[in-house]
Scaffold this motif. Structure first.
Motif, PDB file in Angstrom:
ATOM      1  N   ALA A  12       0.833  -1.201   0.000  1.00 53.86           N
ATOM      2  CA  ALA A  12       0.000   0.000   0.000  1.00 53.86           C
ATOM      3  C   ALA A  12       0.871   1.257   0.000  1.00 53.86           C
ATOM      4  O   ALA A  12       0.549   2.266  -0.647  1.00 53.86           O
ATOM      5  N   TYR A  13       2.006   1.217   0.706  1.00 50.50           N
ATOM      6  CA  TYR A  13       2.904   2.373   0.754  1.00 50.50           C
ATOM      7  C   TYR A  13       3.534   2.622  -0.609  1.00 50.50           C
ATOM      8  O   TYR A  13       3.736   3.779  -1.021  1.00 50.50           O
ATOM      9  N   GLN A  14       3.831   1.546  -1.338  1.00 54.80           N
ATOM     10  CA  GLN A  14       4.408   1.722  -2.672  1.00 54.80           C
ATOM     11  C   GLN A  14       3.374   2.220  -3.672  1.00 54.80           C
ATOM     12  O   GLN A  14       3.704   2.964  -4.600  1.00 54.80           O
ATOM     13  N   ILE A  15       2.124   1.805  -3.496  1.00 51.51           N
ATOM     14  CA  ILE A  15       1.082   2.217  -4.433  1.00 51.51           C
ATOM     15  C   ILE A  15       0.718   3.683  -4.238  1.00 51.51           C
ATOM     16  O   ILE A  15       0.582   4.450  -5.204  1.00 51.51           O
ATOM     17  N   PHE A  16       0.550   4.092  -2.982  1.00 49.84           N
ATOM     18  CA  PHE A  16       0.008   5.431  -2.728  1.00 49.84           C
ATOM     19  C   PHE A  16       0.674   6.006  -1.493  1.00 49.84           C
ATOM     20  O   PHE A  16       0.388   5.595  -0.373  1.00 49.84           O
ATOM     21  N   GLN A  17       1.571   6.984  -1.674  1.00 52.92           N
ATOM     22  CA  GLN A  17       2.263   7.619  -0.551  1.00 52.92           C
ATOM     23  C   GLN A  17       2.519   9.090  -0.843  1.00 52.92           C
ATOM     24  O   GLN A  17       3.674   9.520  -0.956  1.00 52.92           O
ATOM     25  N   PRO A  18       1.461   9.889  -1.013  1.00 50.69           N
ATOM     26  CA  PRO A  18       1.699  11.316  -1.265  1.00 50.69           C
ATOM     27  C   PRO A  18       2.322  11.971  -0.040  1.00 50.69           C
ATOM     28  O   PRO A  18       1.966  11.685   1.105  1.00 50.69           O
ATOM     29  N   GLY A  19       3.259  12.834  -0.297  1.00 50.93           N
ATOM     30  CA  GLY A  19       4.002  13.464   0.798  1.00 50.93           C
ATOM     31  C   GLY A  19       3.364  14.726   1.296  1.00 50.93           C
ATOM     32  O   GLY A  19       4.055  15.744   1.422  1.00 50.93           O
ATOM     33  N   PHE A  20       2.076  14.728   1.529  1.00 48.50           N
ATOM     34  CA  PHE A  20       1.430  15.913   2.094  1.00 48.50           C
ATOM     35  C   PHE A  20       0.482  15.473   3.201  1.00 48.50           C
ATOM     36  O   PHE A  20       0.278  14.279   3.438  1.00 48.50           O
ATOM     37  N   CYS A  21      -0.069  16.443   3.903  1.00 49.17           N
ATOM     38  CA  CYS A  21      -0.919  16.210   5.068  1.00 49.17           C
ATOM     39  C   CYS A  21      -2.083  15.275   4.701  1.00 49.17           C
ATOM     40  O   CYS A  21      -2.655  15.397   3.608  1.00 49.17           O
ATOM     41  N   GLY A  23      -0.023  12.829   5.883  1.00 48.12           N
ATOM     42  CA  GLY A  23       1.203  12.059   5.951  1.00 48.12           C
ATOM     43  C   GLY A  23       1.174  10.859   5.019  1.00 48.12           C
ATOM     44  O   GLY A  23       0.110  10.313   4.716  1.00 48.12           O
ATOM     45  N   ASP A  24       2.382  10.473   4.563  1.00 44.55           N
ATOM     46  CA  ASP A  24       2.444   9.397   3.586  1.00 44.55           C
ATOM     47  C   ASP A  24       1.952   8.065   4.154  1.00 44.55           C
ATOM     48  O   ASP A  24       1.267   7.295   3.491  1.00 44.55           O
ATOM     49  N   TRP A  25       2.295   7.761   5.426  1.00 41.86           N
ATOM     50  CA  TRP A  25       1.848   6.493   6.000  1.00 41.86           C
ATOM     51  C   TRP A  25       0.364   6.528   6.363  1.00 41.86           C
ATOM     52  O   TRP A  25      -0.303   5.494   6.391  1.00 41.86           O
ATOM     53  N   VAL A  26      -0.167   7.694   6.645  1.00 47.06           N
ATOM     54  CA  VAL A  26      -1.620   7.790   6.892  1.00 47.06           C
ATOM     55  C   VAL A  26      -2.385   7.496   5.596  1.00 47.06           C
ATOM     56  O   VAL A  26      -3.369   6.746   5.592  1.00 47.06           O
ATOM     57  N   TRP A  27      -1.891   8.057   4.485  1.00 45.38           N
ATOM     58  CA  TRP A  27      -2.518   7.751   3.199  1.00 45.38           C
ATOM     59  C   TRP A  27      -2.340   6.275   2.847  1.00 45.38           C
ATOM     60  O   TRP A  27      -3.254   5.635   2.296  1.00 45.38           O
ATOM     61  N   ALA A  28      -1.145   5.728   3.143  1.00 46.71           N
ATOM     62  CA  ALA A  28      -0.921   4.310   2.868  1.00 46.71           C
ATOM     63  C   ALA A  28      -1.868   3.420   3.676  1.00 46.71           C
ATOM     64  O   ALA A  28      -2.267   2.332   3.227  1.00 46.71           O
ATOM     65  N   THR A  29      -2.235   3.874   4.884  1.00 48.22           N
ATOM     66  CA  THR A  29      -3.184   3.098   5.698  1.00 48.22           C
ATOM     67  C   THR A  29      -4.547   3.034   5.027  1.00 48.22           C
ATOM     68  O   THR A  29      -5.207   1.981   5.020  1.00 48.22           O
ATOM     69  N   SER A  30      -4.982   4.141   4.460  1.00 48.95           N
ATOM     70  CA  SER A  30      -6.262   4.118   3.728  1.00 48.95           C
ATOM     71  C   SER A  30      -6.179   3.219   2.504  1.00 48.95           C
ATOM     72  O   SER A  30      -7.134   2.508   2.168  1.00 48.95           O
ATOM     73  N   MET A  31      -5.012   3.230   1.824  1.00 47.57           N
ATOM     74  CA  MET A  31      -4.846   2.320   0.691  1.00 47.57           C
ATOM     75  C   MET A  31      -4.877   0.862   1.157  1.00 47.57           C
ATOM     76  O   MET A  31      -5.445  -0.011   0.493  1.00 47.57           O
ATOM     77  N   ALA A  32      -4.269   0.590   2.322  1.00 45.28           N
ATOM     78  CA  ALA A  32      -4.344  -0.772   2.863  1.00 45.28           C
ATOM     79  C   ALA A  32      -5.791  -1.154   3.170  1.00 45.28           C
ATOM     80  O   ALA A  32      -6.201  -2.302   2.956  1.00 45.28           O
ATOM     81  N   GLY A  33      -6.569  -0.194   3.674  1.00 45.29           N
ATOM     82  CA  GLY A  33      -7.995  -0.475   3.909  1.00 45.29           C
ATOM     83  C   GLY A  33      -8.723  -0.811   2.623  1.00 45.29           C
ATOM     84  O   GLY A  33      -9.605  -1.680   2.600  1.00 45.29           O
ATOM     85  N   ALA A  34      -8.358  -0.118   1.515  1.00 43.63           N
ATOM     86  CA  ALA A  34      -8.981  -0.435   0.226  1.00 43.63           C
ATOM     87  C   ALA A  34      -8.617  -1.845  -0.226  1.00 43.63           C
ATOM     88  O   ALA A  34      -9.463  -2.577  -0.764  1.00 43.63           O
ATOM     89  N   LEU A  35      -7.345  -2.245  -0.009  1.00 47.94           N
ATOM     90  CA  LEU A  35      -6.947  -3.601  -0.382  1.00 47.94           C
ATOM     91  C   LEU A  35      -7.678  -4.641   0.468  1.00 47.94           C
ATOM     92  O   LEU A  35      -8.075  -5.695  -0.033  1.00 47.94           O
ATOM     93  N   ILE A  36      -7.867  -4.349   1.757  1.00 49.22           N
ATOM     94  CA  ILE A  36      -8.633  -5.270   2.609  1.00 49.22           C
ATOM     95  C   ILE A  36     -10.086  -5.325   2.157  1.00 49.22           C
ATOM     96  O   ILE A  36     -10.730  -6.380   2.202  1.00 49.22           O
TER      97      ILE A  36
END
Length: 575
Positions: A12-21, A23-36
Motif C-alpha cells: 500500500a505504501y508503494q502504491i500510494f504515498q503522497p508526501g502531504f498532510c 502524511g504518507d503512511w496515513v494515506w498508505a493506511t487508507s490504501m491498505a484499507g482499500a486492499l482489505i
C-alpha cells in the motif's frame, strides 16, 4: 499473519504515498484499507460465479460453499489483516520494526500537520472500544470518532448488503445473510484495533466495497434455464430391492421336472385414489366426470338459459339457472359435437375438476343438452380484463404485479395437475366486483376450421397472444403458458398486445410464427425487464412461473404492497 500484514502495508505504501498532510503512511493506511475491502468484493464475486452453475439450489454443497466464502472473505481475512496492521503500528511505536524495513520505520517517524509523529498517531492511541466507551473530555473529538468508527462501518455494511443482492439476482435474497452477518462479526471483533488506524482503514474500505459492485454486476445473474433446472424438485431415489437368495432345491428332487405353475387367479380391481403424479394421465383419459351430490348427467331441461355470454369457434357460453340446485351457472356447449370434440370436452371437465385454486374457474358437471354436450361451470360476476383495460385504462405497476403473481400461481396449480391452459389472453381473465382476477376457459376443447391448427386440426390459442413455438406448430408447454401470461400482463400495462395489432388474424399468426420481437411493451414499467425475459422467443430462456411469482411478490413486498389485493375495481353491469 504479521508478515502478511507488513507485506500488505509495504504494498500500500508503494502504491500510494503522497508526501502531504496528513502524511504518507496515513494515506498508505487508507490504501491498505482499500486492499482489505477487496476481500468482501471477491467473496460476492465468487458467490455470483457459483450461482451461474447452481441457480437457486440453496442446499447441500452450494449452501456450504456460500457460507464458507462469507466466513473467509468477509470475516476472517479482513479481521486478521486489520488487526495485523494495527499491531505493526503499535510495534513501531514501542520501538520495534513490526516487519517493516528500516527506511519505512524511519519515514513513520516524520511529522505532518495536525497528525504529529505518524508512528505515535497510528500506534500510540486508544483502541476502538476505549475510544467509544471511555471518551476524552473533548466533545468535538468524541463526535469525530463516533461518526468515523460507527458511521463508516454502517455505510460499509449497506455496501456489503448491496454486494449480496447483486450476487443473488433472480433468486431469493435470504442467502445474503451469509455475507453481511460475518461482516457484522468482523466489525465487533475489530474493537481492539487502534482508533486512528481504524478510521483510515475504513476510509479506504468503504469506497473499495462500493466500487466492487461493478465487477460483481458484470458477472451477471444465472440464466433462466439454470434457474428453471434448480427450481425442479429432486427426483426421489428408489431404494434397491434386497437380493433374494435362490430357492433351495433338495438333491433328490433335482432330476424331477418342475410342475406347471397354477393359472393366475383374476381379482376385481381395487379402487385407489390417484396420486398427484397420475393426475395428468387421469385428465387425459376419456370417461365419466365425478359429479357432486344432487347433480345429474342428463340435461332434461334442468338448466334454464338466461343470456348468451360468448360465442366463438369452440362453441357458445350461456348464463343459466340450475333449476335443481337453484344457482347461477355458466354453460359451455360445443358446436355440433363429434366424437373427438366430445372426448376433448370430457378431458377439459376432468382437468378442471381436479383444480382447486381460488383464482381458477370451478367445474360442476358435464351434461347432455338438447343441442350438444355442455360443461357446467361456476358463473363469475364481473367483466373480462380486456374490457376492464379498454374502459378503465391500463393498470399501474402494483395492480399489474398482483395480476401477474396471482395468475402465475393459478397456472402453476394447473401445471402441477398436468393441465395446460393454452389460451391465456385478456378475455379469458375475469375481474370480479372486488377486483380479483379469475382464470377461465382452459383451451382443451376447440372446434375445427380456425386459423391456428394443431396436428389433429384443432385450433389452440389466439394469434395476438400465442407463443412463438406454438404458432410454429410445436406442442404447447408450461413455458408457452408463461409467455402468454406475460403477454396478457403487457396488455394490462399498455393496452396493446406485445407484438402490436395486425390487420388480420393470419397476419398476427405469421408474426407469432416468425417470433417477431415485442414492439409495444410498457418500457416505463418496473416490470419491463421481467417482461422482456418472459417474452423471450426461446422457451428454455424464459423464467418459470415460480420464478416470476417470486420476483413479483418480492417487489410488491419491498414497496409495502400485498400480493393478494385487487387489480382493478369493476362496477357490475346492469342486467
Amino acid at each position: 499473519m504479521e508478515s502478511i500484514a507488513s507485506s500488505l502495508l509495504s504494498l500500500a505504501y508503494q502504491i500510494f504515498q503522497p508526501g502531504f498532510c496528513p502524511g504518507d503512511w496515513v494515506w498508505a493506511t487508507s490504501m491498505a484499507g482499500a486492499l482489505i475491502g477487496l476481500w468482501p468484493v471477491f467473496g460476492a464475486f465468487a458467490v455470483a460465479v457459483v450461482r451461474k452453475f447452481t441457480g437457486n439450489r440453496y442446499h447441500g454443497a452450494s449452501l456450504i460453499a456460500i457460507a464458507a466464502i462469507g466466513v473467509i472473505c468477509v470475516l476472517v481475512m479482513p479481521w486478521l489483516l486489520a488487526t495485523g496492521v494495527s499491531s505493526i503500528y503499535r510495534a513501531v511505536f514501542a520501538g520495534g520494526t513490526g516487519g517493516l524495513s528500516p527506511t519505512e520505520v524511519a519515514n513513520l517517524g516524520q511529522e505532518y500537520c495536525f497528525v504529529g509523529v505518524q508512528s505515535e498517531y497510528l500506534g500510540g492511541g486508544q483502541n476502538i472500544y476505549e475510544t467509544l466507551f471511555y471518551p476524552s473530555d473533548s466533545v468535538l473529538a468524541y463526535g469525530y470518532y463516533l461518526g468515523a468508527l460507527v458511521g463508516l462501518p454502517i455505510l460499509t455494511l449497506l455496501a456489503v448488503m448491496l454486494l449480496g443482492r447483486v450476487a443473488l439476482r433472480r433468486g431469493p435474497k435470504w442467502p445474503g445473510r451469509l455475507l453481511w452477518i460475518p461482516f457484522v462479526a468482523f466489525v465487533l471483533l475489530s474493537a481492539g484495533v487502534e482508533a486512528n488506524t481504524a478510521v483510515h482503514l475504513w476510509l479506504g474500505f468503504l469506497p473499495a466495497t462500493i466500487l466492487g459492485v461493478i465487477p460483481v454486476a458484470l458477472v451477471g445473474p444465472p440464466s433462466w434455464s439454470v434457474i428453471q433446472r434448480s427450481d425442479r424438485p429432486p427426483e426421489p431415489r428408489r431404494a434397491p430391492r434386497p437380493a433374494q437368495p435362490p430357492p433351495y432345491v433338495p438333491p433328490a428332487e433335482e432330476e424331477k421336472p418342475a410342475p406347471p405353475p397354477p393359472a393366475a387367479k383374476e381379482y376385481p380391481p381395487t379402487a385407489v385414489a390417484p396420486s398427484q403424479e397420475a393426475a395428468g394421465a387421469l385428465a387425459a383419459v376419456p370417461g365419466p366426470v365425478p359429479t357432486p351430490p344432487g347433480s345429474a348427467q342428463a340435461g332434461g331441461g334442468r338448466f334454464k338459459r338466461i343470456r348468451r355470454l360468448g360465442h366463438g369457434g369452440f362453441g357458445t357460453v350461456w348464463e343459466a339457472q340450475d333449476t335443481q340446485l337453484g344457482r347461477t351457472v355458466a354453460l359451455k356447449i360445443a358446436h355440433a359435437p363429434d366424437r373427438d370434440t366430445e372426448e376433448r370436452m370430457q378431458r377439459e371437465a376432468r382437468a378442471l375438476a381436479m383444480l382447486n385454486h381460488p383464482n381458477c374457474v370451478r367445474v360442476y358437471d358435464l351434461v347432455e343438452e338438447p343441442d350438444g354436450l355442455a360443461l357446467v361451470m361456476e358463473y363469475l360476476h364481473g367483466q373480462s380484463l380486456a374490457n376492464a383495460v379498454d374502459t378503465g385504462g391500463p393498470l399501474d405497476d402494483v395492480s399489474a404485479g398482483r395480476l401477474w403473481a396471482t395468475l402465475a400461481s393459478a397456472l402453476s396449480a394447473a401445471h402441477a395437475q398436468g393441465v395446460l391452459h393454452r389460451d391465456m389472453k385478456p378475455s379469458n381473465v375475469i375481474v370480479d366486483p372486488e377486483g380479483l382476477p379469475h382464470l377461465i376457459d382452459f383451451g382443451i376443447a376447440r372446434s375445427k376450421g380456425d386459423a391456428k391448427l394443431t396436428a389433429t386440426g384443432m385450433m389452440i390459442g389466439t394469434p395476438d397472444y400465442t407463443a412463438p413455438e406454438t404458432a410454429a406448430g410445436q406442442p404447447a408447454s408450461p413455458a408457452s403458458d408463461a409467455w402468454q401470461l406475460a403477454a396478457t400482463v403487457s396488455f394490462a400495462l399498455s393496452g396493446y398486445p406485445p407484438r402490436g395489432t395486425r390487420e388480420t388474424p393470419m397476419a398476427a399468426l405469421m408474426a407469432a410464427a416468425r417470433a417477431e420481437p415485442p414492439s409495444r411493451l410498457p418500457r416505463q414499467s418496473v416490470h419491463a425487464r421481467l417482461l422482456m425475459a418472459s417474452l423471450d422467443p426461446q422457451p428454455r430462456n424464459r423464467p418459470t412461473l415460480a420464478a416470476v411469482q417470486r420476483e413479483v411478490e418480492g417487489w410488491l413486498a419491498r414497496v409495502g404492497k400485498s400480493a393478494d389485493g385487487p387489480v382493478a375495481k369493476v362496477v357490475p353491469r346492469l342486467q
